[in-house]
Motif scaffolding. Sequence first.
Motif, PDB file in Angstrom:
ATOM      1  N   GLY A 262       0.821  -1.202   0.000  1.00  0.00           N
ATOM      2  CA  GLY A 262       0.000   0.000   0.000  1.00  0.00           C
ATOM      3  C   GLY A 262       0.855   1.252   0.000  1.00  0.00           C
ATOM      4  N   LYS A 263       0.223   2.387   0.277  1.00  0.00           N
ATOM      5  CA  LYS A 263       0.881   3.688   0.207  1.00  0.00           C
ATOM      6  C   LYS A 263       1.096   4.224   1.622  1.00  0.00           C
ATOM      7  N   TYR A 264       2.342   4.640   1.904  1.00  0.00           N
ATOM      8  CA  TYR A 264       2.708   5.102   3.237  1.00  0.00           C
ATOM      9  C   TYR A 264       3.372   6.484   3.175  1.00  0.00           C
ATOM     10  N   VAL A 265       3.339   7.190   4.326  1.00  0.00           N
ATOM     11  CA  VAL A 265       4.054   8.456   4.486  1.00  0.00           C
ATOM     12  C   VAL A 265       5.037   8.305   5.641  1.00  0.00           C
ATOM     13  N   VAL A 266       6.293   8.707   5.385  1.00  0.00           N
ATOM     14  CA  VAL A 266       7.325   8.693   6.423  1.00  0.00           C
ATOM     15  C   VAL A 266       7.636  10.142   6.791  1.00  0.00           C
ATOM     16  N   LYS A 267       7.511  10.481   8.068  1.00  0.00           N
ATOM     17  CA  LYS A 267       7.743  11.849   8.519  1.00  0.00           C
ATOM     18  C   LYS A 267       8.872  11.888   9.539  1.00  0.00           C
ATOM     19  N   GLU A 268       9.806  12.836   9.323  1.00  0.00           N
ATOM     20  CA  GLU A 268      10.920  12.976  10.259  1.00  0.00           C
ATOM     21  C   GLU A 268      10.464  13.741  11.492  1.00  0.00           C
ATOM     22  N   MET A 269      10.724  13.140  12.656  1.00  0.00           N
ATOM     23  CA  MET A 269      10.313  13.753  13.918  1.00  0.00           C
ATOM     24  C   MET A 269      11.493  14.369  14.668  1.00  0.00           C
ATOM     25  N   GLN A 270      12.680  13.812  14.457  1.00  0.00           N
ATOM     26  CA  GLN A 270      13.862  14.318  15.162  1.00  0.00           C
ATOM     27  C   GLN A 270      15.093  14.013  14.331  1.00  0.00           C
ATOM     28  N   ALA A 271      15.973  15.004  14.218  1.00  0.00           N
ATOM     29  CA  ALA A 271      17.203  14.829  13.453  1.00  0.00           C
ATOM     30  C   ALA A 271      18.347  14.426  14.384  1.00  0.00           C
ATOM     31  N   PRO A 272      19.400  13.827  13.836  1.00  0.00           N
ATOM     32  CA  PRO A 272      20.577  13.529  14.658  1.00  0.00           C
ATOM     33  C   PRO A 272      21.242  14.819  15.141  1.00  0.00           C
ATOM     34  N   GLN A 273      22.141  14.672  16.080  1.00  0.00           N
ATOM     35  CA  GLN A 273      22.847  15.828  16.619  1.00  0.00           C
ATOM     36  C   GLN A 273      23.575  16.590  15.510  1.00  0.00           C
ATOM     37  N   ASN A 274      23.487  17.910  15.579  1.00  0.00           N
ATOM     38  CA  ASN A 274      24.158  18.827  14.647  1.00  0.00           C
ATOM     39  C   ASN A 274      23.523  18.864  13.261  1.00  0.00           C
ATOM     40  N   LEU A 275      22.355  18.240  13.079  1.00  0.00           N
ATOM     41  CA  LEU A 275      21.630  18.337  11.822  1.00  0.00           C
ATOM     42  C   LEU A 275      20.284  19.015  12.072  1.00  0.00           C
ATOM     43  N   VAL A 276      19.733  19.649  11.039  1.00  0.00           N
ATOM     44  CA  VAL A 276      18.516  20.430  11.177  1.00  0.00           C
ATOM     45  C   VAL A 276      17.296  19.597  10.783  1.00  0.00           C
ATOM     46  N   CYS A 277      16.337  19.471  11.701  1.00  0.00           N
ATOM     47  CA  CYS A 277      15.076  18.768  11.406  1.00  0.00           C
ATOM     48  C   CYS A 277      14.053  19.771  10.892  1.00  0.00           C
ATOM     49  N   THR A 278      13.549  19.520   9.678  1.00  0.00           N
ATOM     50  CA  THR A 278      12.539  20.407   9.091  1.00  0.00           C
ATOM     51  C   THR A 278      11.144  19.794   9.112  1.00  0.00           C
ATOM     52  N   GLY A 279      11.014  18.575   9.681  1.00  0.00           N
ATOM     53  CA  GLY A 279       9.719  17.898   9.681  1.00  0.00           C
ATOM     54  C   GLY A 279       9.331  17.388   8.307  1.00  0.00           C
ATOM     55  N   GLU A 280      10.325  17.094   7.485  1.00  0.00           N
ATOM     56  CA  GLU A 280      10.077  16.640   6.104  1.00  0.00           C
ATOM     57  C   GLU A 280       9.305  15.323   6.084  1.00  0.00           C
ATOM     58  N   SER A 281       8.398  15.188   5.095  1.00  0.00           N
ATOM     59  CA  SER A 281       7.660  13.941   4.876  1.00  0.00           C
ATOM     60  C   SER A 281       7.928  13.424   3.474  1.00  0.00           C
ATOM     61  N   GLN A 282       7.965  12.107   3.340  1.00  0.00           N
ATOM     62  CA  GLN A 282       8.100  11.479   2.033  1.00  0.00           C
ATOM     63  C   GLN A 282       7.070  10.363   1.905  1.00  0.00           C
ATOM     64  N   GLU A 283       6.497  10.240   0.706  1.00  0.00           N
ATOM     65  CA  GLU A 283       5.490   9.214   0.437  1.00  0.00           C
ATOM     66  C   GLU A 283       6.113   8.090  -0.380  1.00  0.00           C
ATOM     67  N   ILE A 284       5.717   6.866  -0.077  1.00  0.00           N
ATOM     68  CA  ILE A 284       6.218   5.709  -0.824  1.00  0.00           C
ATOM     69  C   ILE A 284       5.087   4.699  -1.009  1.00  0.00           C
ATOM     70  N   THR A 285       5.035   4.085  -2.189  1.00  0.00           N
ATOM     71  CA  THR A 285       4.052   3.048  -2.473  1.00  0.00           C
ATOM     72  C   THR A 285       4.756   1.701  -2.575  1.00  0.00           C
ATOM     73  N   LEU A 286       4.315   0.764  -1.768  1.00  0.00           N
ATOM     74  CA  LEU A 286       4.849  -0.595  -1.792  1.00  0.00           C
ATOM     75  C   LEU A 286       3.876  -1.444  -2.611  1.00  0.00           C
ATOM     76  N   SER A 287       4.271  -1.774  -3.842  1.00  0.00           N
ATOM     77  CA  SER A 287       3.377  -2.420  -4.802  1.00  0.00           C
ATOM     78  C   SER A 287       3.711  -3.898  -4.973  1.00  0.00           C
TER      79      SER A 287
END
Length: 372
Positions: A262-287
């Motif tokens: 099916g189709k999923y959305v992955v959303k970043e909740m926390q970035a590693p140390q010294n990197l900037v978290c923008t709350g980016e989301s990516q969609e992926i379809t597992l077919s």
Amino acid sequence: LHNVTTGKTSSAGASVEICGGTKFYLSAPLTQAVDVKGEWSVTMKGSIIKDYSAYKITTGSETQDLALVFGEGVTDEKYVDFKVSWVKQATLEIVKKDRKSNKAIAGAVYGVYSDKDGKNLITKMPATDANGASSVTITKTQDTVYLKEISVPNGYLLDTKAYDVKLVIGDTVKQTVTDAEQMASLTVYKLGEVLTGAKVTDDGVSFVYTEQRQKGAVYNVYAAADIVSADGTVIYKKDALVKAGLTTGDDGSATLDNLYLGKYVVKEMQAPQNLVCTGESQEITLSYAGSNVEKVMGSVTFKNARQKASVSVYKQDKETKKYLPGGTYGLYAGNDIKAADGTVVVKKDTLIEKAVTGTDGKAVYQADLPIA
């Protein structure tokens, strides 16, 4: 004997009388094929009194004469012999089910084979219906035959097992067969720049950064649409949380297994140390990837910007507090500066950069400084 003309059926073994113009046929239980070892014969006896008569019996696609009689008032009895060879037939019936939910599966096709390896096809069965059922009647030429799946509906893996079935003449042998649903695996990769070296000269230091996988990024996974299993069951409604706190490990990746297609959305909740978290989301379809693919593999990659530092200095008159141009200042390493792998790339007290104050009394260092 079944008298088609009168609609009456005689008892087995009874004597019967058939008049001219009567349509009839004979029948026997299928188990008779075993009882009589393949053949059965009988003599039919009757009398004909017309000037000209012809009696025939139909045996499959052929017709044979019973008697031809000429003359008036014939009292001489006529006889005819015929032989019946019983067909040794057996019926196979399968019921196809989802291995996990036990629900019926429509559209699966099986073959009946004479060998376990599935090289010699006897016949192909009809596709299973809405109840998961399919049946076929075959002539028994061997005691045991083998059922193997030829094709499956979308969403399922081909069942490679060979089911051995012992045939029973005149009876139906039932076999339950199952299919496993194709599942998926989703891997999230995190990339970001890290300090890997430095070019040190008498005039200062130039830091070198390289993009590498990062540990400690945290993600949530959501259903981007209704997630429905192959048997029609809704597993997740749209926007439902599938997995919280999926965190990248030492290799900079995190994997979520046993996902339904099916189709999923992955959303970043926390970035590693010294990197900037923008709350980016990516969609992926597992077919669906075909009946012979054990698992669908999907991945998404997130890249984060590195946190940066800006250092500046102001030159000011001590008495008047007026900003002064032309002041030269050096920026030095306060401690050993280490790369991501722990190697010291700049030693303590090394000059990193010189800067000169402008008309506003401000000097800004341009060095791309690492964050401690």
